[in-house]
Scaffold this active site. Structure first.
Site, short mmCIF file in Angstrom:
data_model
loop_
_atom_site.label_atom_id
_atom_site.label_comp_id
_atom_site.label_asym_id
_atom_site.label_seq_id
_atom_site.Cartn_x
_atom_site.Cartn_y
_atom_site.Cartn_z
CG ASP A 148 1.50 5.05 4.75
OD1 ASP A 148 0.93 3.95 4.75
OD2 ASP A 148 2.59 5.25 5.33
NE ARG A 208 9.27 -4.89 11.09
CZ ARG A 208 8.37 -4.03 10.65
NH1 ARG A 208 7.09 -4.34 10.62
NH2 ARG A 208 8.75 -2.84 10.22
CG HIS A 255 5.13 1.15 2.73
ND1 HIS A 255 4.51 2.27 2.20
CD2 HIS A 255 4.58 0.98 3.96
CE1 HIS A 255 3.64 2.74 3.06
NE2 HIS A 255 3.66 1.99 4.14
CG HIS A 288 -0.19 0.14 2.53
ND1 HIS A 288 0.49 -0.91 3.12
CD2 HIS A 288 -0.01 1.21 3.34
CE1 HIS A 288 1.04 -0.50 4.23
NE2 HIS A 288 0.76 0.78 4.41
#
Length: 182
Positions: free
Chosen positions: A56, A120, A110, A54
């Site tokens: 942002d 993570r 990204h 996607h």
């Protein structure tokens, strides 16, 4: 974070040849969104995804990663890992700033992938214009021959589109602009 945001906005303005405080002033009364992300380890990471690809919709994203890799950007036709660097931030340009720069800065495609061995965590800090603020590039950025790539819109219009019509992905701004023509 507000001081860091202000410095980034000043640098972006200087890089585009507009007044030093232009974007700092534009975002003076902006909104912020903070999101904490947790991606549990997965013994078979190829069977799942952390966050799909996607861009942002916000203006800028400031990301703090821990020591575990997982952020990837699409560059030169492939997905590239962005290794965490201690005591640093990753700064992504979003769709709103791409429109504010008349396409001179590109929104970053990204995704987040899960790790086979470790959990993570990351913290994302999103910078958004005030909802009623009209998104349009500085007059000096209309190129070539005064051409603008995007019509005027407000952050609230784009936000509404991403919440009700199309989730953020690699073509959100394109589809949003098409919807404005209809």
């Amino acid at each position: 974070m507000m001081k860091l945001t202000s410095s980034i906005l000043e640098l972006l303005g200087l890089s585009l040849g507009v007044e030093k405080g232009y974007y700092k002033d534009f975002f003076m009364d902006c909104g912020y969104i903070m999101r904490c992300n947790y991606y549990p380890r997965c013994p078979q990471p190829e069977l799942t995804q952390g966050t799909g690809q996607h861009r942002d919709p916000v203006a800028i994203t400031i990301l703090r990663q821990e020591a575990v890799e997982g952020l990837e950007v699409f560059s030169d036709g492939t997905w590239q890992s962005v290794p965490p660097v201690p005591c640093s931030f990753v700064v992504n340009i979003g769709d709103t700033f791409m429109a504010l720069s008349n396409g001179l800065y590109k929104s970053c495609l990204h995704r987040a992938v899960v790790n086979r061995d470790s959990d993570r965590k990351s913290i994302a800090f999103f910078i958004c214009p005030k909802e009623e603020k009209v998104i349009r590039p500085h007059d000096s950025l209309a190129w070539p021959n005064g051409k603008r790539l995007y019509p005027d819109f407000t952050w609230s219009e784009l936000l509404d589109f991403t919440q009700n019509c199309r989730r953020s992905d690699d073509r959100t701004l394109e589809f949003f602009m098409e919807s404005k023509k209809n």
